[in-house]
Design a protein around this motif. Sequence first.
Motif, PDB file in Angstrom:
ATOM      1  N   PHE A  74       0.843  -1.189   0.000  1.00  0.00           N
ATOM      2  CA  PHE A  74       0.000   0.000   0.000  1.00  0.00           C
ATOM      3  C   PHE A  74       0.882   1.245   0.000  1.00  0.00           C
ATOM      4  CE2 PHE A  74      -2.253  -3.406   2.152  1.00  0.00           C
ATOM      5  CZ  PHE A  74      -3.421  -3.477   1.386  1.00  0.00           C
ATOM      6  N   VAL A  75       0.565   2.176  -0.865  1.00  0.00           N
ATOM      7  CA  VAL A  75       1.322   3.424  -0.965  1.00  0.00           C
ATOM      8  C   VAL A  75       0.614   4.475  -0.125  1.00  0.00           C
ATOM      9  CG1 VAL A  75       2.220   5.201  -2.522  1.00  0.00           C
ATOM     10  CG2 VAL A  75       2.120   2.802  -3.274  1.00  0.00           C
ATOM     11  N   ALA A  76       1.337   5.019   0.853  1.00  0.00           N
ATOM     12  CA  ALA A  76       0.766   6.007   1.778  1.00  0.00           C
ATOM     13  C   ALA A  76       1.317   7.389   1.471  1.00  0.00           C
ATOM     14  CB  ALA A  76       1.081   5.625   3.223  1.00  0.00           C
ATOM     15  N   TYR A  77       0.478   8.401   1.627  1.00  0.00           N
ATOM     16  CA  TYR A  77       0.868   9.779   1.295  1.00  0.00           C
ATOM     17  C   TYR A  77      -0.051  10.740   2.029  1.00  0.00           C
ATOM     18  CZ  TYR A  77      -2.737   8.129  -1.885  1.00  0.00           C
ATOM     19  OH  TYR A  77      -3.860   7.504  -2.395  1.00  0.00           O
ATOM     20  N   LEU A  78       0.462  11.944   2.249  1.00  0.00           N
ATOM     21  CA  LEU A  78      -0.357  13.037   2.767  1.00  0.00           C
ATOM     22  C   LEU A  78      -0.795  13.964   1.648  1.00  0.00           C
ATOM     23  CD1 LEU A  78       1.598  14.015   6.019  1.00  0.00           C
ATOM     24  CD2 LEU A  78      -0.328  12.427   5.763  1.00  0.00           C
ATOM     25  N   GLN A  79      -0.117  13.876   0.493  1.00  0.00           N
ATOM     26  CA  GLN A  79      -0.446  14.731  -0.650  1.00  0.00           C
ATOM     27  C   GLN A  79      -0.227  13.933  -1.938  1.00  0.00           C
ATOM     28  OE1 GLN A  79       1.242  18.812  -0.535  1.00  0.00           O
ATOM     29  NE2 GLN A  79       2.249  18.254   1.372  1.00  0.00           N
ATOM     30  N   ASN A  80      -1.029  14.215  -2.933  1.00  0.00           N
ATOM     31  CA  ASN A  80      -0.741  13.821  -4.304  1.00  0.00           C
ATOM     32  C   ASN A  80      -1.403  14.840  -5.215  1.00  0.00           C
ATOM     33  OD1 ASN A  80      -3.494  13.059  -4.881  1.00  0.00           O
ATOM     34  ND2 ASN A  80      -3.131  11.034  -4.014  1.00  0.00           N
ATOM     35  N   HIS A  81      -1.223  14.690  -6.523  1.00  0.00           N
ATOM     36  CA  HIS A  81      -1.702  15.737  -7.441  1.00  0.00           C
ATOM     37  C   HIS A  81      -3.198  15.970  -7.308  1.00  0.00           C
ATOM     38  CE1 HIS A  81      -2.527  12.080  -9.820  1.00  0.00           C
ATOM     39  NE2 HIS A  81      -3.447  12.795 -10.432  1.00  0.00           N
ATOM     40  N   ASP A  82      -3.979  14.895  -7.211  1.00  0.00           N
ATOM     41  CA  ASP A  82      -5.433  15.041  -7.120  1.00  0.00           C
ATOM     42  C   ASP A  82      -5.837  15.742  -5.833  1.00  0.00           C
ATOM     43  OD1 ASP A  82      -6.654  14.024  -9.457  1.00  0.00           O
ATOM     44  OD2 ASP A  82      -6.305  11.964  -8.807  1.00  0.00           O
ATOM     45  N   GLN A  83      -5.305  15.265  -4.709  1.00  0.00           N
ATOM     46  CA  GLN A  83      -5.804  15.728  -3.429  1.00  0.00           C
ATOM     47  C   GLN A  83      -5.387  17.162  -3.126  1.00  0.00           C
ATOM     48  OE1 GLN A  83      -8.072  14.008  -2.320  1.00  0.00           O
ATOM     49  NE2 GLN A  83      -7.683  12.078  -3.375  1.00  0.00           N
ATOM     50  N   VAL A  84      -4.227  17.587  -3.621  1.00  0.00           N
ATOM     51  CA  VAL A  84      -3.860  18.994  -3.445  1.00  0.00           C
ATOM     52  C   VAL A  84      -4.783  19.875  -4.278  1.00  0.00           C
ATOM     53  CG1 VAL A  84      -2.045  20.718  -3.766  1.00  0.00           C
ATOM     54  CG2 VAL A  84      -1.464  18.442  -2.908  1.00  0.00           C
ATOM     55  N   ALA A  85      -5.045  19.445  -5.502  1.00  0.00           N
ATOM     56  CA  ALA A  85      -5.848  20.273  -6.403  1.00  0.00           C
ATOM     57  C   ALA A  85      -7.337  20.254  -6.060  1.00  0.00           C
ATOM     58  CB  ALA A  85      -5.650  19.810  -7.845  1.00  0.00           C
ATOM     59  N   ASN A  86      -7.782  19.229  -5.345  1.00  0.00           N
ATOM     60  CA  ASN A  86      -9.206  19.131  -5.019  1.00  0.00           C
ATOM     61  C   ASN A  86      -9.553  20.041  -3.834  1.00  0.00           C
ATOM     62  OD1 ASN A  86      -9.558  17.313  -7.055  1.00  0.00           O
ATOM     63  ND2 ASN A  86      -9.845  15.530  -5.740  1.00  0.00           N
ATOM     64  N   SER A  87      -9.312  21.321  -4.021  1.00  0.00           N
ATOM     65  CA  SER A  87      -9.603  22.304  -2.988  1.00  0.00           C
ATOM     66  C   SER A  87      -9.869  23.638  -3.672  1.00  0.00           C
ATOM     67  CB  SER A  87      -8.427  22.431  -2.008  1.00  0.00           C
ATOM     68  OG  SER A  87      -7.280  22.906  -2.676  1.00  0.00           O
ATOM     69  N   LEU A  88     -10.231  24.627  -2.875  1.00  0.00           N
ATOM     70  CA  LEU A  88     -10.576  25.923  -3.446  1.00  0.00           C
ATOM     71  C   LEU A  88      -9.396  26.567  -4.151  1.00  0.00           C
ATOM     72  CD1 LEU A  88     -12.720  28.177  -3.727  1.00  0.00           C
ATOM     73  CD2 LEU A  88     -11.874  29.104  -1.559  1.00  0.00           C
ATOM     74  N   ASP A  89      -8.227  26.492  -3.547  1.00  0.00           N
ATOM     75  CA  ASP A  89      -7.086  27.220  -4.094  1.00  0.00           C
ATOM     76  C   ASP A  89      -5.823  26.378  -4.202  1.00  0.00           C
ATOM     77  OD1 ASP A  89      -6.803  26.974  -1.393  1.00  0.00           O
ATOM     78  OD2 ASP A  89      -6.938  29.118  -0.959  1.00  0.00           O
ATOM     79  N   GLY A  90      -5.964  25.037  -4.213  1.00  0.00           N
ATOM     80  CA  GLY A  90      -4.828  24.165  -4.444  1.00  0.00           C
ATOM     81  C   GLY A  90      -3.760  24.224  -3.381  1.00  0.00           C
ATOM     82  N   ARG A  91      -4.142  24.596  -2.154  1.00  0.00           N
ATOM     83  CA  ARG A  91      -3.127  24.700  -1.096  1.00  0.00           C
ATOM     84  C   ARG A  91      -2.695  23.312  -0.630  1.00  0.00           C
ATOM     85  NH1 ARG A  91      -4.853  28.632   3.601  1.00  0.00           N
ATOM     86  NH2 ARG A  91      -6.967  27.998   3.050  1.00  0.00           N
ATOM     87  N   ARG A  92      -1.432  23.237  -0.247  1.00  0.00           N
ATOM     88  CA  ARG A  92      -0.867  21.991   0.254  1.00  0.00           C
ATOM     89  C   ARG A  92      -1.279  21.778   1.704  1.00  0.00           C
ATOM     90  NH1 ARG A  92       3.764  20.345  -2.853  1.00  0.00           N
ATOM     91  NH2 ARG A  92       3.759  21.462  -4.846  1.00  0.00           N
ATOM     92  N   VAL A  93      -1.253  20.511   2.128  1.00  0.00           N
ATOM     93  CA  VAL A  93      -1.841  20.193   3.425  1.00  0.00           C
ATOM     94  C   VAL A  93      -1.055  20.823   4.574  1.00  0.00           C
ATOM     95  CG1 VAL A  93      -0.613  18.013   3.837  1.00  0.00           C
ATOM     96  CG2 VAL A  93      -2.946  18.311   4.713  1.00  0.00           C
ATOM     97  N   HIS A  94       0.254  21.044   4.408  1.00  0.00           N
ATOM     98  CA  HIS A  94       0.985  21.687   5.512  1.00  0.00           C
ATOM     99  C   HIS A  94       0.536  23.131   5.715  1.00  0.00           C
ATOM    100  CE1 HIS A  94       3.693  23.081   2.170  1.00  0.00           C
ATOM    101  NE2 HIS A  94       3.768  24.151   2.920  1.00  0.00           N
TER     102      HIS A  94
END
Length: 608
Positions: free
Chosen positions: A349-369
């Motif tokens: 299983f590949v674990a991540y806090l960010q990837n291209h989809d999840q960063v972009a799936n927001s109002l302004d593309g902000r990173r989770v940090h």
Amino acid sequence: MLLDRDGTQHWRVLVREAGPGTRYGFLLDDDPKLYPDPGSRSQPDGPHGASEVIDPRAFTWSDHEWRGRALRDAVFYEMHVGTFTRAGTWRAAAEHLRELADVGITVIEMMPVTAFPGRFGWGYDGVSLFAPYAGYGRPDDLRRFVDHAHGLGLAVILDVVYNHLGPDGNYLPRFSPSFSSDRYETDWGLSPRFDGPGCEPVRELVIANARFWIDEYRFDGLRLDATQDIYDFDADHEHLVSALARAVRDAAPERTTLVIGENEPQRVELVRPRDEGGMGLDALWNDDFHHSATVALTGRDEAYYRDYTGSAQEIASALKHGFLYQGQRYAWQSQRRGTATFDVDPTRFVAYLQNHDQVANSLDGRRVHQLTCPAKYRALLSLVLLGPATPLLFQGEEFLASAPFLYFADHEPALAACVRKGRGEFLAQFPSVAQARARLSDPAALETFERSKLDHAERTRNASHVDMVRTLLALRREDRTIAGDARVGLDAAALSDPAQHALVLRYFGSAPDHDRLLVVNLGPSRHLASCSEPLCAPPFARRWRDAFSSEDPRWGGRGATPTEQDDGWHLTADSTALLVPEPDPTPRFGPPEKKRSSDTTTSTEERR
């Protein structure tokens, strides 16, 4: 020149004078339009232009001793070439590969590079399957990137999209009207015909493309996009996903290759061996871990996050079992989701806090940090990089990149309007975004693309964070238990009140001194005078010593007290600590210590 049928379903002609650099195209029946070659190795003017002859063997490789990277050694780094540098080319990206190798990255996962129309895009609307996108450079620039990466010990795998082709520049249906399926349609358009009558040439084309990237560009594997939309339900042939994985192995038998899948329904058979009824992939992206971690970091549980609490129990379960949903009801989809993974190795299983989809799936593309407190982010990033799953970092994550990653696609005006509308409708599933829809960045605007480019000067400005990532990945690589060499098992558990926001992950080593304990506290500081969780107990005649803390001032933390002390356990707020055993000077068993008598001590007889 006329093409002749070669006795199969193919047409061909030999043009001896057509050397490298020759431009060409095809005329179909009475259509006066010149069409590009569906098998073109180069489209220098984009997918609507003429094709170019390329000599795939002209490049001089220097990676003759390269043998690839095993999954157990993999630390993935997702890269979008167009935004990884200001120049947005393979040559410019190659200049930063040494920095990635130095921090501990081992595998570059390159987002799709199949030729697509326009000046910019994510790459998931590619149409010329065998031609790298000309905006990133010449085909040999891509070969040079891979060759340089191999010289630095970096594997490179390519994200490929076989579930659909883009809406602009896809001429395959003109060459073969039966290319598209009449049975299925994906979220992005018609599906290629992978089953049913007439599927064989389409399957052959796609399987040949998988071999092509491994053979001619020496990629070390593929990441298969949205495998749930690769529709192939005929029982009389091998499933296409399995055939693609086999084709990758066959194309490079002398080196280790990796095939990673994305599968939203979480079908674990994709990573089971073929002789057990599986499809032979190496690993799957784990959205369950991401979603639970995101809720823990941000407290937001909108849309597809609604089925997650971000609790210590959820995160502990994801560490142990991979997927959280293994057949239970999933409220967001009003149906069951997932399959059982209890016997699957966590590295699958590949674990991540960010990837291209999840960063972009927001109002302004902000990173989770940027959406949580620094300490909590450091704690969960430490868990990802020291945890049992295979970790993935999104480009710039290693130096706290401030650039957003937005959705961008350069299409002609009518199609751009449809994309803009569709993107707004998709993001409207998040109520907070729907309320501010007018603020969404225009996918077709050049500014949207330019804003998403990394500033590599931040690597120096945020050097303390880079040092933390480097330290964590060195521990992952060099600690024999965390690396797996001396590990015989693992377990994880959430702690109980008053430490209900904390969890522990225990690696059991082949010897007592090889045990390791990760203590993750996503809540306030706590002192536990006693701790009833058995996983917290050190090996016999040992006590725990803190070997790493995400709150170390060296990476911007506020400091941490030792976890195990004489008066119990001390959990630092929003932190991850790695504990290792050391000899305990206080014996647990044996005769009681003899106390010295004094003149005032009453003897036993006197007391009687």
